[in-house]
Design an enzyme around this catalytic site. Structure first.
Site, PDB file in Angstrom:
ATOM      1  CB  THR A  55      -0.925   0.063   1.244  1.00  0.00           C
ATOM      2  OG1 THR A  55      -0.116   0.089   2.429  1.00  0.00           O
ATOM      3  CG2 THR A  55      -1.874  -1.118   1.307  1.00  0.00           C
ATOM      4  CE1 TYR A 246       3.183  10.526  11.993  1.00  0.00           C
ATOM      5  CE2 TYR A 246       5.328  11.535  11.667  1.00  0.00           C
ATOM      6  CZ  TYR A 246       4.445  10.519  11.412  1.00  0.00           C
ATOM      7  OH  TYR A 246       4.817   9.499  10.596  1.00  0.00           O
ATOM      8  CB  VAL A 286      -5.832  10.420   2.945  1.00  0.00           C
ATOM      9  CG1 VAL A 286      -6.897   9.614   3.683  1.00  0.00           C
ATOM     10  CG2 VAL A 286      -6.233  11.885   2.876  1.00  0.00           C
ATOM     11  CB  THR A 287      -2.179   6.623   5.539  1.00  0.00           C
ATOM     12  OG1 THR A 287      -2.117   7.142   6.884  1.00  0.00           O
ATOM     13  CG2 THR A 287      -1.151   7.345   4.669  1.00  0.00           C
TER      14      THR A 287
END
Length: 405
Positions: A55, A246, A286-287
């Site tokens: 992915t 993060y 976007v994951t």
């Protein structure tokens, strides 16, 4: 059966086989078109190993290597296959998106006459390393590009069996930020509790550079790394507004360890094989995991809107095409910043982009979200990661089997 997306807590828990295959095909077609005007440099990769190939950036890297440079590729990922039900099966289940992505890649690579081997299993295990080494020797090939794109929440130590789990948490204090429901667009506030010292350390064990280094050193010892080999792992820095959760949080600590590992591996590979090791800092996208991080969905929605308006928006495949053709393989020295990092987050962190994002973020309300942000684009990318909302796919058509594409 008719497959519709199942969303739970901003996570899609199923996948559409034909949608995943169509998305892979779209990426392949993009690369084939781009490479009609690209000249292939003499140092282009010929044998590429992608760890975490199913992915996102890992899949896109493999597509560029195979369908752009015509390289032989070996991919490793850990995915769950679909089930049509049967003895011992309580109900039908779709496979993970990566399962169908890998199946599609293998199909299209075979049709194009490309050498491709895909392993489904634990990339952290010594057994998998040996499988890859044995396969390379059987193929008579040596790796000249190793891509490390493994993203996992759990790692089992291959030597002693200790289980480490990663967490996405801030350090020292609670982080609170807005988030967006992917389907309804509703804004809400969520918080993340600070990590313990043990959680922070375990996250480094899972997401840091230890496993990457193990792979490089085992392959080198086995004699299956080519002279001049390059290896690259992926990281993210992002804007200051997300640093507490993060960059300065548990995942950021792991990424900093990854970056330190790159410096060590670079020295080793230069000495032994005239090779190189890098970390590429990529754009925020976007994951499956980013959708549940406080502030990130809203930031990405606004970022997408701004970058699309400025004409410099990129997705995974565009980022990896630019990494390969404008950074890693130009026939010249790989450009890095003062910390030996490749920066293809340069469009995202452009001061003009960030100034406009900051301006809009300060004004976001439920009423104007669709105007100041790209809610539709965010929703599309969220669904597309699981094979939904892909052009050319009939989502009202009956899917005959969940075990193939």
């Amino acid at each position: 059966m008719i497959i519709k997306p199942l969303i739970r807590s901003n996570m899609c828990i199923n996948a559409h086989p034909k949608g995943c295959a169509a998305d892979v095909k779209h990426q392949i077609e993009f690369i084939k078109k781009k490479f009609t005007t690209r000249s292939i440099p003499a140092d282009a990769p010929k044998t590429v190993l992608v760890l975490g190939c199913s992915t996102g950036y890992g899949l896109a890297s493999r597509i560029v290597a195979a369908f752009g440079y015509k390289a032989a590729t070996i991919g490793v990922s850990f995915e769950k296959e679909g089930s049509d039900g049967g003895i011992g099966e309580s109900r039908e289940k779709t496979g993970t998106p990566g399962w169908y992505n890998n199946m599609a890649f293998d199909k299209f690579a075979k049709e194009a006459g490309l050498d491709a081997v895909t392993f489904n299993g634990d990339a952290f295990s010594h057994e998998m390393r040996q499988n890859v080494i044995d396969t390379l020797k059987k193929m008579g090939r040596k790796v000249d590009l190793l891509v490390y794109s493994v993203a996992s929440s759990v790692r089992v130590d291959p030597d002693n069996g200790t289980i480490y789990r990663s967490v996405l948490k801030p350090i020292d204090k609670v982080f609170t930020g807005a988030t967006i429901d992917c389907l309804s667009g509703k804004i809400s506030t969520i918080s993340a509790e600070p990590a313990t010292a043990e959680e922070a350390a375990n996250t480094v064990k899972v997401m840091g550079g230890e496993d990457w280094a193990l792979w490089v050193r085992k392959l080198k010892e086995a004699g299956v790394l080519a002279e001049g080999v390059k290896t690259v792992a992926y990281s993210y820095i992002g804007p200051k507004l997300s640093h507490a959760i993060y960059r300065d949080g548990t995942i950021g600590g792991a990424k900093k360890h990854l970056e330190a590992t790159a410096l060590e591996l670079n020295k080793e590979l230069q000495n032994d094989l005239h090779g190189e090791a890098y970390v590429s800092v990529n754009k925020g996208l976007v994951t499956r995991s980013s959708a549940v991080i406080p502030i990130i969905p809203m930031y990405i929605s606004v970022l997408f809107k701004v970058m699309k308006e400025m004409g410099n928006h990129e997705g995974c495949i565009e980022q990896m095409e630019r990494l390969m053709t404008e950074r890693l393989y130009t026939g010249s020295k790989v450009p890095t910043d003062e910390n030996h990092l490749i920066r293809i987050d340069d469009y995202e962190l452009d001061p003009k982009v960030q100034a406009e994002v900051d301006k809009r973020m300060a004004t976001v309300t439920q009423e104007n979200l669709a105007e100041v942000g790209d809610l539709e684009g965010y929703r599309h990318d969220f669904l597309a990661t699981n094979g939904f909302d892909i052009d050319g796919v009939d989502y009202e058509a009956d899917v005959q089997t969940l075990t193939s594409i």
